[in-house]
Design an enzyme around this catalytic site. Sequence first.
Site, PDB file in Angstrom:
ATOM      1  N   SER A  12      -7.509   7.547   0.912  1.00 34.74           N
ATOM      2  CA  SER A  12      -7.486   6.673  -0.264  1.00 34.74           C
ATOM      3  C   SER A  12      -8.077   5.295  -0.058  1.00 34.74           C
ATOM      4  CB  SER A  12      -6.043   6.527  -0.764  1.00 34.74           C
ATOM      5  OG  SER A  12      -5.215   5.986   0.260  1.00 34.74           O
ATOM      6  N   LYS A  68      -8.677   2.502  -5.996  1.00 33.70           N
ATOM      7  CA  LYS A  68      -8.056   1.632  -6.996  1.00 33.70           C
ATOM      8  C   LYS A  68      -9.040   1.100  -8.034  1.00 33.70           C
ATOM      9  CE  LYS A  68      -3.594   1.106  -5.924  1.00 33.70           C
ATOM     10  NZ  LYS A  68      -2.493   1.201  -6.896  1.00 33.70           N
TER      11      LYS A  68
END
Length: 523
Positions: free
Chosen positions: A324, A67
């Site tokens: 992720s 992110k």
Amino acid sequence: MSLRFATRERPSGDAPADLDLLRRTLAARVYDVARETPLEPATLLSARLGDRVLLKREDLQPVFSFKLRGAYNRMAALDAAERANGVIAASAGNHAQGVALAAAKLGIRAVIVMPVTAPRVKVDAVRRFGGEFVEVLLTGDSYSDAQAAAARIEAERGLVFVHPFDDIDVIAGQATVGMELLRQLPAPPEAVFVPVGGGGLLAGIAGYIKALSPQTKVIGVQAADSDAMARSLETGSRVALAEVGLFADGTAVKQVGALTFELCRRHVDAMLRVDGDAICAAIRDVYQETRSVPEPSGALALAGLKQYAATHGLRDATLVAIVSGANMNFERLRFVAERAEAGEQREALFAVTIPEERGSFRRFCDALGRRSITEFNYRIGDARQAHIFVGVQTASRDERAAVVAAFRAQGFAVLDLSDDELAKLHLRHMVGGRSPLAQDERLYRFDFPERPGALPDFLAQLHPDWNISLFHYRNHGADQGRILVGIQAPADEQAALQRFLASLGYPHCDESDNAAYRLLLRS
């Protein structure tokens, strides 16, 4: 649960929009704070599946999540006036950390709204990364609740909203993950698996990869209880979910973005849904390969990859899963470890009914054979029948069937609970209680070395002269196994019982006077 696989004909591409995303990706300012993460082979899983499995390690970013790429790229593009006003963001945690680090790096004030369900490790990290530049507000149960609160504050204070996924600069920042992995491979992979919440990472990776390697399949993976993108692509328009599951909190989004939906509609080949057990099994796979522990959303892509490989009969294909993020609450590991075996179908759970008569317990042990027992719960409750809850380590559904057949061959009624959510979540912990039949009961706690066959060996040594009125064992992965046993022996046989216990050769402790036992289990 069965995993549904959704595909559709992709509409014709919007060339100007796709070219704009490609240009923005190539020009993205992510490497001021982010790093190019490695693409590592998963050797154990590759051998198991018969394919070349690679892990794109976005969990190794400074904020332990991809992110950071999109958040920094968006904030670096702010003009002087926007920087002076400050920014606001809504996030379940990982985007918040990216915004916080970007705010500190760029010297921009940021208000970050997070749901109260966000893991503590993420909330603490936001405050640590942002320092004096960040104000954290906790509200609502999901990202969508936090987003609604952030919209109100944005209007009140005139702040710039840094969207976690539905912004072209954010998407371009995330797309650099796809740019890197194509550069790191000598030839394009057959498929890339991407976790999906609001769709920013999937939209970016799919848009970039399809521009350079159209033959590579880009497949999104969602938790079955937070499948807004899958439903939206199936119906052809954005779907708003009434509720989302919170286990994979990083992808718990009720509605995907308008921009991400359009990009995914043009470029994504398929969507997969996976359940919590499959996610837990994938977390363990990543740990076994890397000795790192991804968060549930971080393991989504690998769970989908495994499902895809199993159902498509691939051989020697190059498959990439995006790991992720790794912002896992430590306390959640208890649940993950409990459910990982179920996710791989390596643990089968059974409720077995045997007659309360001499020799039946021995026949029960014979039916189990030398299989590794993961759990054993029993409490006397019926003068005629004994109901036993047992967990057995298995290799496949076929072995589950073999265990059932072995019990039935002994004349025992058996119920396979391996797919029963109530049993897995609750009933396994509730077997027992007070029993009027537990007269002359003495309670003993045993320790023994945890090795294959250790519990069957213990069971085989239990003397037939005394009745077992309570038995509890659960394999917790420790070096020492622990068993709690209730043995019924009259007062005039206590000396003989003590000699028997000494002959077992296992360290043990008499817990018959334990206050909790007397309160909860003694009639």
